[in-house]
Write an enzyme that holds these catalytic residues in place. Structure first.
Site, PDB file in Angstrom:
ATOM      1  N   HIS A  91      -0.796  11.463  -2.147  1.00 44.80           N
ATOM      2  CA  HIS A  91      -2.100  11.073  -1.600  1.00 44.80           C
ATOM      3  C   HIS A  91      -3.005  12.237  -1.237  1.00 44.80           C
ATOM      4  O   HIS A  91      -4.211  12.203  -1.489  1.00 44.80           O
ATOM      5  CB  HIS A  91      -1.897  10.187  -0.371  1.00 44.80           C
ATOM      6  CG  HIS A  91      -3.178   9.712   0.240  1.00 44.80           C
ATOM      7  ND1 HIS A  91      -3.895  10.442   1.170  1.00 44.80           N
ATOM      8  CD2 HIS A  91      -3.896   8.576   0.027  1.00 44.80           C
ATOM      9  CE1 HIS A  91      -4.984   9.776   1.505  1.00 44.80           C
ATOM     10  NE2 HIS A  91      -5.016   8.636   0.839  1.00 44.80           N
ATOM     11  N   HIS A 117       0.834  -1.198   0.000  1.00 45.00           N
ATOM     12  CA  HIS A 117       0.000   0.000   0.000  1.00 45.00           C
ATOM     13  C   HIS A 117       0.873   1.254   0.000  1.00 45.00           C
ATOM     14  O   HIS A 117       1.722   1.413   0.886  1.00 45.00           O
ATOM     15  CB  HIS A 117      -0.886   0.001   1.249  1.00 45.00           C
ATOM     16  CG  HIS A 117      -1.812   1.176   1.326  1.00 45.00           C
ATOM     17  ND1 HIS A 117      -1.828   2.051   2.377  1.00 45.00           N
ATOM     18  CD2 HIS A 117      -2.752   1.629   0.445  1.00 45.00           C
ATOM     19  CE1 HIS A 117      -2.749   2.977   2.171  1.00 45.00           C
ATOM     20  NE2 HIS A 117      -3.319   2.751   1.004  1.00 45.00           N
ATOM     21  N   GLU A 162       0.193  -0.851  -4.719  1.00 43.97           N
ATOM     22  CA  GLU A 162      -0.761   0.237  -4.931  1.00 43.97           C
ATOM     23  C   GLU A 162      -0.033   1.545  -4.659  1.00 43.97           C
ATOM     24  O   GLU A 162       0.853   1.607  -3.789  1.00 43.97           O
ATOM     25  CB  GLU A 162      -1.932   0.077  -3.947  1.00 43.97           C
ATOM     26  CG  GLU A 162      -3.048   1.094  -4.101  1.00 43.97           C
ATOM     27  CD  GLU A 162      -2.943   2.330  -3.215  1.00 43.97           C
ATOM     28  OE1 GLU A 162      -3.854   3.157  -3.267  1.00 43.97           O
ATOM     29  OE2 GLU A 162      -1.932   2.496  -2.481  1.00 43.97           O
TER      30      GLU A 162
END
Ligand code: G3P
Ligand code: MG
Length: 263
Positions: A59, A17, A44
């Protein structure tokens, strides 16, 4: 009745992640390398556009949490973004000592999508590209990022998976790279999952793990889709989710989950 999925997607049991968020600063090349070193084959990461339209791994809408800089990604040029060190959150959350060692490393700057693709190819990793648009840029972010990635990504490598919470981004992905699999992200199980996934030509549903119910996993799997959950950082939780029928655990801690659950 809806038609079967356009793609049959085989997801790995464990996926990193934001690279491997707990092992190195998230969404950096260092994080991709840490994920590969921990034994995953897929990662990811989040893709957003800079103010001048360059796709980078990032992000948040604001720069502060990971870089300590003021301002918003959508209002900052690539030139400025490229100069930012992305180690702040890692140092504050996981390890000051390791954070200090990462600080200033070229691999810990905010990477462009192009640099990321080169790194992934080098490491033999398959990407799950999460399109993370700032408001108003859902289609544009997918169009820019995926058309650029399609120019670089070799045809003989497994196609990247494109995921997003934004259905507009997935619709754009379907137009730009129709042959690449798509994953619908959801915090809560979407009541209209059948219609939405059919319309967007999705191959997988990716859900927040704490809200994932056995019956929902069974229904989605029975319809032919793959099921992934985020972000699972404990072995016990991972085991419970696999027992529910989940295919893929997206984790910050591949160092824990790969040896325990990827036998
Ligand atoms: O793609 C899974 C997960 O990354 C979605 O949530 O906020 O960590 O991007 P977030
Ligand atoms: Mg993400």
């Amino acid at each position: 009745m809806t038609s079967p999925p356009a793609f049959s997607l085989r997801l790995p049991r464990i996926m990193g992640h934001r690279g491997a968020k707990a092992l190195a600063p998230e969404n950096t090349l260092a994080s991709l390398k840490a994920a590969a070193a921990a034994g995953v084959t897929w990662v990811e990461f989040d893709v957003m556009l800079t103010g001048d339209g360059a796709p980078v791994l990032f992000h948040d809408e604001t720069l502060a949490r990971t870089t300590g800089a003021a301002g918003q990604m959508a209002r900052t040029s690539l030139e400025v973004v490229r100069g930012l060190d992305a180690t702040r959150h890692f140092a504050e959350t996981y390890s000051r000592r390791a954070g200090k060692a990462f600080r200033g490393q070229p691999d810990c700057r905010v990477p462009t999508l192009e640099e990321t693709a080169a790194c992934l190819l080098d490491l033999g990793l398959t990407p799950n590209v999460e399109i993370k648009p700032t408001p108003g840029l859902a289609a544009r972010t997918a169009e820019v990022a995926l058309s650029r990635l399609a120019e670089i990504w070799p045809k003989d490598r497994a196609a990247p998976l494109v995921s997003s919470f934004e259905r507009e981004s997935l619709a754009a992905a379907k137009r730009v790279v129709p042959d690449w699999p798509r994953g619908l992200l959801a915090e809560d199980f979407p009541a209209d999952w059948r219609e939405a996934m059919a319309a967007l030509g999705c191959a997988s549903l990716h859900m927040y793990w704490r809200r994932t119910r056995r019956a929902d996993v069974a229904a989605v799997k029975a319809a032919g889709y793959a099921f992934a959950v985020y972000t699972v950082n404990g072995v016990r939780a991972g085991r419970m989710l696999l027992d529910k029928g989940v295919d893929c655990l997206i984790t910050d801690r591949p160092d824990l989950l790969v040896p325990a659950l990827d036998a």
